[in-house]
Design a protein around this motif. Structure first.
Motif, PDB file in Angstrom:
ATOM      1  N   HIS A 154     -12.699 -30.610 -11.300  1.00 43.89           N
ATOM      2  CA  HIS A 154     -11.972 -30.980 -12.524  1.00 43.89           C
ATOM      3  C   HIS A 154     -11.420 -29.734 -13.208  1.00 43.89           C
ATOM      4  CE1 HIS A 154     -14.586 -34.897 -12.898  1.00 43.89           C
ATOM      5  NE2 HIS A 154     -13.848 -34.864 -11.803  1.00 43.89           N
ATOM      6  N   CYS A 196     -14.668 -28.117 -18.002  1.00 41.07           N
ATOM      7  CA  CYS A 196     -15.583 -29.054 -17.360  1.00 41.07           C
ATOM      8  C   CYS A 196     -16.276 -28.333 -16.216  1.00 41.07           C
ATOM      9  CB  CYS A 196     -14.825 -30.257 -16.823  1.00 41.07           C
ATOM     10  SG  CYS A 196     -15.906 -31.385 -15.923  1.00 41.07           S
ATOM     11  N   VAL A 198     -17.754 -29.858 -13.664  1.00 45.90           N
ATOM     12  CA  VAL A 198     -17.421 -30.429 -12.355  1.00 45.90           C
ATOM     13  C   VAL A 198     -16.210 -29.589 -11.922  1.00 45.90           C
ATOM     14  CG1 VAL A 198     -16.481 -32.424 -11.127  1.00 45.90           C
ATOM     15  CG2 VAL A 198     -18.354 -32.714 -12.759  1.00 45.90           C
ATOM     16  N   MET A 235      -8.954 -29.010 -16.196  1.00 49.26           N
ATOM     17  CA  MET A 235      -9.781 -29.312 -17.366  1.00 49.26           C
ATOM     18  C   MET A 235     -10.437 -28.038 -17.907  1.00 49.26           C
ATOM     19  SD  MET A 235     -12.495 -32.422 -17.857  1.00 49.26           S
ATOM     20  CE  MET A 235     -11.372 -33.799 -18.007  1.00 49.26           C
ATOM     21  N   VAL A 264     -18.411 -38.679 -15.961  1.00 46.34           N
ATOM     22  CA  VAL A 264     -19.071 -37.723 -16.852  1.00 46.34           C
ATOM     23  C   VAL A 264     -18.407 -36.349 -16.684  1.00 46.34           C
ATOM     24  CG1 VAL A 264     -21.233 -36.600 -17.468  1.00 46.34           C
ATOM     25  CG2 VAL A 264     -21.258 -38.928 -16.619  1.00 46.34           C
ATOM     26  N   HIS A 265     -18.158 -35.675 -17.787  1.00 41.19           N
ATOM     27  CA  HIS A 265     -17.637 -34.311 -17.733  1.00 41.19           C
ATOM     28  C   HIS A 265     -18.627 -33.366 -18.415  1.00 41.19           C
ATOM     29  CE1 HIS A 265     -13.834 -35.646 -16.158  1.00 41.19           C
ATOM     30  NE2 HIS A 265     -13.648 -36.462 -17.170  1.00 41.19           N
ATOM     31  N   PRO A 266     -19.300 -32.513 -17.653  1.00 37.74           N
ATOM     32  CA  PRO A 266     -20.200 -31.527 -18.285  1.00 37.74           C
ATOM     33  C   PRO A 266     -19.357 -30.419 -18.938  1.00 37.74           C
ATOM     34  CG  PRO A 266     -20.665 -31.828 -15.926  1.00 37.74           C
ATOM     35  CD  PRO A 266     -19.348 -32.460 -16.193  1.00 37.74           C
TER      36      PRO A 266
HETATM   37 CU    CU Z   1     -15.104 -33.177 -15.405  1.00 37.15          CU
END
Ligand code: CU
Length: 484
Positions: A470, A465, A467, A475, A411-413
């Motif tokens: 990431h 993202c 996270v 990202m 999952v990427h918030p």
């Molecule tokens: Cu992510």
């Protein structure tokens, strides 16, 4: 939207949670914050980031702190106030301060994540919160690309509360208020932040020590008949939370960007890194103790990554993060029926696509054998972050839809700075009612459509993202808002 989808999962979870072990530390003291409030329209303070020994439950932890506190001081201002923060970096590496969720200029001495404040240097952040700014639960944390996860995980985060119309609703004004900054830590036997291991390249760093506003299982109180307004922030760099309060439904009143139109009952709340909610709790049960429970929640879905993630986050059992006790009695306070109307944004002029994925540095996509590597790169539209490249140019005073698709395995918030957005659909399901958001988790193989109006400010800002490992590994993209 996701919150109501979460309710269904919650019902399943509450069934299996009874057979699940639940660990509870002894209940500790009520939450106390060092608070700075604005006076006569000005919020003015000195803020220092520095290494600091801090007590986390029975452990002495060597962390990074704002003004010696973990979490940092609670800042509170009103819509329309000016803010002056004289920030000093006493760390041994560069940093800066991001004002997560605030609608303020992304340039100059505003919410400028391109600033780099060197060790020993100071910078004064100075900006005005617009008169029209919604009341809500915002926060501040470092945003120096490459060091964000490390600095946040070590303790640098604090709440930034904006007061306004929502706070004037009589039932909400009368409610008791608690602020829960949810944050995990990993400590070695000397109380230092532990090495988070090779898997953090993939899943992001996480620890087994769960804290609520720097305490382990703090006590919150509610009057019998009264209302409690709980403000919840997930300030962890990669851990997700799934929270429920024993025998008490939570009534959602606000999401990341402020109030929703009317309270919505939830049996649990899922918070991705960076997300906030505000909920009301009614003191209508027997005057006992009730646990706020975090259920293990696996943000990776399916396959091999699932197992790895749950080991890394070392949370196989449910855990108590805080305890609600009854104290005193009052005339029964009703829930408010109406909050602040959220008008749907108008139809977009432009629709863009964003694809989230990861691969190995040097070009090759991740293979089965390569996933442990430290050369992991996280990308948006096939590109890792480049501070010299503008990825997306938009025009001021336009509305856009962004279709964010996750073709990876975690999952990427997805978080956008400067302007909040509304979620239009998630995995093909339309959102039942509009809310204001600035983080939305995008599951593997899912597309989330968000709608955003670019208002008030031009200049460069970012989306990324949340996270944060990431983000640090690429990202993130640069958004330039141009004058029409
Ligand atoms: Cu992510």
């Amino acid at each position: 939207m996701r919150l109501s989808a979460g309710t269904t999962t919650a019902m399943l979870l509450s069934q299996c949670s009874r057979s699940q072990p639940l660990s509870s530390a002894p209940v500790s003291e009520p939450i106390q914050f060092q608070t700075y409030k604005s006076k006569n329209g000005l919020l003015s303070l000195d803020l220092e980031a520095k290494a600091q020994s801090v007590q986390l439950g029975s452990r002495t932890a060597n962390l990074l702190a704002y003004n010696g506190k973990v979490p940092g001081p609670l800042l509170e201002a009103n819509a329309g106030d000016r803010v002056q923060i004289r920030f000093t970096n006493q760390l041994n590496q560069p940093t800066n301060v991001h004002y997560h969720g605030l609608h303020i200029p992304p340039t100059g001495s505003g919410d400028n994540v391109f600033l780099e404040i060197s060790p020993g240097e100071s910078h004064t952040y100075e900006y005005q919160i617009p008169d029209t700014h919604p009341a809500g639960t915002f926060w501040y944390h470092p945003h120096k690309h490459g060091l964000v996860a490390e600095q946040l995980f070590a303790g640098l985060a604090g709440l930034f509360i904006v007061r306004g119309e929502l706070d004037e609703i009589p039932e909400i004004k009368a409610a008791k208020e608690e602020f829960l900054v949810l944050k995990d830590f990993a400590l070695d036997s000397n109380g230092n932040i532990s090495e988070t291991g090779h898997m953090t390249a993939m899943t992001g760093r996480a620890g087994g020590l769960l804290t609520a506003s720097g305490q382990i299982n703090p006590r919150m109180t509610i009057q019998r008949g009264g209302l409690l307004r709980l403000r919840l922030l997930n300030a962890s760099p990669s851990r997700f939370f799934r929270l429920s309060l024993e025998d008490h439904p939570m009534h959602l009143i606000a999401t990341d960007g402020g109030a929703i139109s009317s309270p919505t009952e939830l049996s649990d709340v899922v918070l991705a890194p960076g997300e906030r909610v505000e909920v009301l709790v009614q003191g209508n049960q027997a005057p006992n103790s009730y646990r706020l429970i975090n259920q293990p929640f696996n943000p990776a879905q399916g396959g091999m990554m699932g197992g790895m993630m749950s080991r890394n986050q070392s949370s196989d059992s449910a855990e108590t993060v805080a305890t609600l006790t009854y104290e005193g009695e009052t005339d029964e306070m009703p829930l408010p029926s109406q909050l602040i109307a959220v008008e749907p944004l108008p139809e977009p002029q432009t629709t863009r696509q964003f694809t989230l994925n990861h691969g190995m540095g040097g070009g090759g996509m991740m293979g089965g054998g390569g996933m442990m590597g430290n050369g992991m790169v996280f990308m948006i539209n096939g590109k890792a972050f480049d501070p010299a490249r503008v990825d997306t140019q938009v025009m001021l005073n336009t509305v856009e839809d962004w279709e964010v698709t996750n073709t990876g395995s975690m999952v990427h918030p997805f978080h956008v700075h400067t302007n909040k957005f509304q979620i239009i659909s998630q995995g093909g399901r339309p959102t039942p009612y509009p809310t204001w958001k600035d983080v939305v988790p995008v599951s593997p193989r899912e597309t989330v459509r968000i709608r955003m109006a670019f208002r008030d400010y031009v200049g460069k800002t970012v989306y990324h993202c949340h996270v944060l490992d990431h983000e640090d590994r690429g990202m993130m993209g640069i958004l330039e808002i141009q004058q029409a």
